[in-house]
Design an enzyme around this catalytic site. Structure first.
Site: not given
Lengths: 173, 173
Positions: B8, B69, B141
């Protein structure tokens, strides 16, 4: 003699340019090229091409210092994200080889190359060719990469004359 | 058994999370951490810490596949540039080790973890902990990094069952 690699990151083309600078600040052209990143595959595949191409340039020419344009902002969030990814990957390719990096604002580059912080891109490209004694017309991204390398060459020559350390954004300190 | 690294990316903290997935799609927690990038030095120095930290995680845990992502946009050009740089550096750290990378949209991650594409972040974090049997509260996170790793684990288990190749954004093909 110090060999400087200038990088002009972009998500479609990343310009690379290499100059040698001697103790007096005189610069000599060594190499320049636009690394073309478009082609098959998605955006992440372009980063891969950038890394491989940049790695080949570093392996072949063995620069000792790196200069890159500082980026403050971009037209919109989408293009900023793409530019940021290209810049991050280029910096990664450099830092993994433990090369010191200096950053220069666009106005500093224009001042160093043209003598005016408000010069336009065409003037920068013309002056880069003239300063390095190149008779060919330079591709735009490669010219920008040479411009930031020349800027760093002048800054470090001035720093040497004044007996101060050249400022480095990061890297060996 | 396949070991998956989820990332992330962020310019202040980059979350990393590792899960193992077996042929049936069952996931086991291996490791998670937020790589904290703030501290001395400018933004470029943060990228350096990201690369070093990510490299250490890959060396220690030897993941075989990577999930990240997909980012479509950001609030503004400045934050998009910073996020892009962190993402580009993280991808660079991965591709240089020749690991295949898959990208997932936020809505795909929420659907895989919570069962609803419109779930909020707190629900994702809660479900990640529950799915992996963790009794501690996950740092945000690191939880997001585990979430994208779990998403990839489920997608590849489904792909295996159907006898199709797991889609890869790039890498080994």
């Amino acid at each position: 003699m110090t060999r400087i690699l200038g990088i002009d990151p972009g998500s479609q083309r990343t310009g690379v340019g290499i100059v040698d600078v001697d103790a007096s600040g005189r610069t000599t052209h060594v190499f320049h090229a636009p690394l073309r990143l478009l082609g098959e595959g998605d955006f992440a595949a372009r980063l891969r091409r950038l890394l491989i191409g940049l790695g080949e340039v570093i392996e072949q020419w063995q620069p000792q210092e790196v200069a890159i344009e500082r980026v403050f902002m971009s037209r919109n969030a989408d293009s900023a994200l793409k530019l940021g990814q290209a810049r991050g990957a280029a910096l990664a390719g450099v830092v993994l080889r433990d090369l010191p990096v200096s950053e220069y604002a666009a106005s500093e580059i224009k001042l160093a190359v043209v003598g005016r912080g408000g010069a336009d891109k065409a003037q920068v490209q013309h002056m880069v060719g003239a300063m390095l004694g190149l008779s060919i017309k330079l591709q735009a991204d490669a010219a920008d990469a040479l411009a930031v390398a020349i800027t760093h060459a002048h800054v470090r020559a001035t720093a040497n004359r004044l007996g101060v350390d050249v400022r480095q954004a990061w890297g060996r300190k």
